[in-house]
Scaffold this motif. Sequence first.
Motif, PDB file in Angstrom:
ATOM      1  N   ALA A 469       1.087  -1.345   0.188  1.00  0.00           N
ATOM      2  CA  ALA A 469      -0.070  -0.570  -0.034  1.00  0.00           C
ATOM      3  C   ALA A 469       0.635   1.050   0.033  1.00  0.00           C
ATOM      4  O   ALA A 469       1.928   1.527   0.606  1.00  0.00           O
ATOM      5  N   GLY A 470       0.916   2.421  -0.825  1.00  0.00           N
ATOM      6  CA  GLY A 470       1.304   3.258  -0.727  1.00  0.00           C
ATOM      7  C   GLY A 470       0.836   4.608   0.408  1.00  0.00           C
ATOM      8  O   GLY A 470      -0.345   4.192   1.694  1.00  0.00           O
ATOM      9  N   ARG A 471       0.581   6.256   0.363  1.00  0.00           N
ATOM     10  CA  ARG A 471       0.697   6.853   1.601  1.00  0.00           C
ATOM     11  C   ARG A 471      -1.742   6.690   1.203  1.00  0.00           C
ATOM     12  O   ARG A 471      -1.756   6.584   0.704  1.00  0.00           O
ATOM     13  N   LEU A 472      -1.968   6.356   3.175  1.00  0.00           N
ATOM     14  CA  LEU A 472      -2.897   6.521   3.497  1.00  0.00           C
ATOM     15  C   LEU A 472      -3.426   7.284   3.731  1.00  0.00           C
ATOM     16  O   LEU A 472      -4.591   6.634   4.152  1.00  0.00           O
ATOM     17  N   GLY A 473      -3.217   8.524   3.396  1.00  0.00           N
ATOM     18  CA  GLY A 473      -3.420   9.445   3.614  1.00  0.00           C
ATOM     19  C   GLY A 473      -4.822  10.406   2.992  1.00  0.00           C
ATOM     20  O   GLY A 473      -5.847  10.998   3.338  1.00  0.00           O
ATOM     21  N   ASN A 474      -4.708   9.497   1.762  1.00  0.00           N
ATOM     22  CA  ASN A 474      -5.875  10.039   0.730  1.00  0.00           C
ATOM     23  C   ASN A 474      -7.205   8.998   0.303  1.00  0.00           C
ATOM     24  O   ASN A 474      -6.761   7.905   0.520  1.00  0.00           O
ATOM     25  N   ASP A 475      -8.833   9.332   0.443  1.00  0.00           N
ATOM     26  CA  ASP A 475      -9.254   8.255   0.527  1.00  0.00           C
ATOM     27  C   ASP A 475      -9.434   7.349  -0.615  1.00  0.00           C
ATOM     28  O   ASP A 475      -9.462   6.281  -0.419  1.00  0.00           O
TER      29      ASP A 475
END
Length: 592
Positions: A469-475
């Motif tokens: 998984a990449g950066r999870l800050g965006n929905d």
Amino acid sequence: MKIRLWKLCLIAALGIAPFVPAQAASKLIALCYHEVVHNQPPSDPFAVDTRSLVDHLEWLRAHGYTFVGMNDVLAEREGRRPLPEKAVLLTFDDGYRSLYKHVFPILKLYKAPAVVALVGGWLEEAKGAEIPGTRLVREDFLMPEEIREMQASGLIEFANHSHDLHRGILANPQGNVQPAATALRFEGMRYESLADQQRRVATDLARNNATIEKLTGKKPRIMVWPYGSYSQPLLEIARRNGMPITLTLNDGVNERSTPLAELRRVLVDANMTLTDFANEIRVREHEQDGLPPAFTRAMHVSLDQIYDPDPAAQEHKLGQLLDRVLEMGATVVYLQADGDADGDGQPDTVYFPNRHVPMRADLFNRAAWQLRTRAMVQVYASLPLQSFGLADRTMVAAAPGARERRLARELVEDLGASARFTGLLLRDDPGKPALAEPGANVLLELASEQFSTARTYQPEFKSVITVYAGRLGNDGEASRLSDAMAKALPRVDYVELAPASGTPADETWLRQAFAVASASTPQPSRKIVFGLPSRDASGLRALDSRSLARAITTLHTLGAHHIAYTHDEGIDRQPHLATLKRAFSLRSQPER
């Protein structure tokens, strides 16, 4: 045989009689004993004394357990009558003479049935002859007249424990001796074929059946594989020889759904106190699958680190790895069976004999066996999900053809047949993750086929797939991860959740990943392995070991049961052992 008088009086006072099955079907706990000694120290790690055996039987009876035989198990399976509510099956492997001298009188007092597994080759030795591979002689094992008396009692059922497979055979070029039933014999600088191995085993089982029938008047219907080492093809050979029932050393409790060909047993050893025994039984009765909650500390290890064209140098590196795994306190090693010989970051070779991919060295079998038997860890083979052009990224858009699927299965089949391991981990590409993309079901179907193939050769097989998984800050990224987890979790035993290339595994990412995992499954602690990179987001520099230790501590705090890091670069002493093990090792961070 002497037993304390008060115990005999208690037995008589209780008026122990044949047990009547209860009305409700229940779980079956099978216990595996070996030699039972009397008034002497245990002769091996699995021997118990008569005092301990009687204590076990009394504890079981006092807590409402009922001793059953295989006829009772079959009656329940056939719908004729249920098992008692707390059913226990007693089994004794190897056919020691102490069974007649010490155990048989106790079983008669308790009216407790038992299964005894016999090694025919040992019974056919001449009196006074040493038993190969042991420090024992023929007289240390049951004599023909004793076997006939035990058979006539109606309490004892004799099982096939092989004629000449209770030993090791040469199983790789480095000289490891492994269980004769499942190993491919290495002889004359070549391995025997699977067909030759299976013919060898079939001949052995038929011979031992004839030996037991001659002694007892009955052909055995139960197979007990030496060392608990078997495969699905060997179970089929046993079935064809009239033995559809197998007593394994797979741990856990037996439900009605447990195959008769793979009945689980609890292995009783010399160091087990009565308190330990009671705890083992309670766990089997009350925990999910009859097993205590698992806690994993896993190291990803690449055999590229160990490989050396100089055999002596390669053995030295392998020894360093074993020492490091022990010192780090790992419980699992994800051992990479593929290699990157040209250093371009793509797998192009493997470390096991196979039909389709160049073999750099015949090393996986040796390393896996040494890790299992010397470092005492579970070993999972690790392969790329999209392997060597056999299964490439075009499969996401279009289903692979029959040829691609066959090649992928055969690669895993060759690995499974050539070595023993606990499970298979299939890795997505961390630089270009495909499992979080549309069409990932195609790759998951291919993975399921490979897991099924590996399971054919590995008992108690566990499947793991890595989801990045990449950066999870965006929905959007969180939604893609959630969708990937929802697709993967039902297909595998574990999902390894790890940050994609370029994504730092900082506290924010870990908390967000744990939240997504928790929303994906009711018990994230049981199904999710949290994978941590040992290099920074660029992939060029080793991550500071203190940062990796802090990430592990964060996962502890969140309640993660399974934690891994990739890769261990022990040759370069990365991560720093003393710094990391305080956070990583279960000896330093006991969970219970």
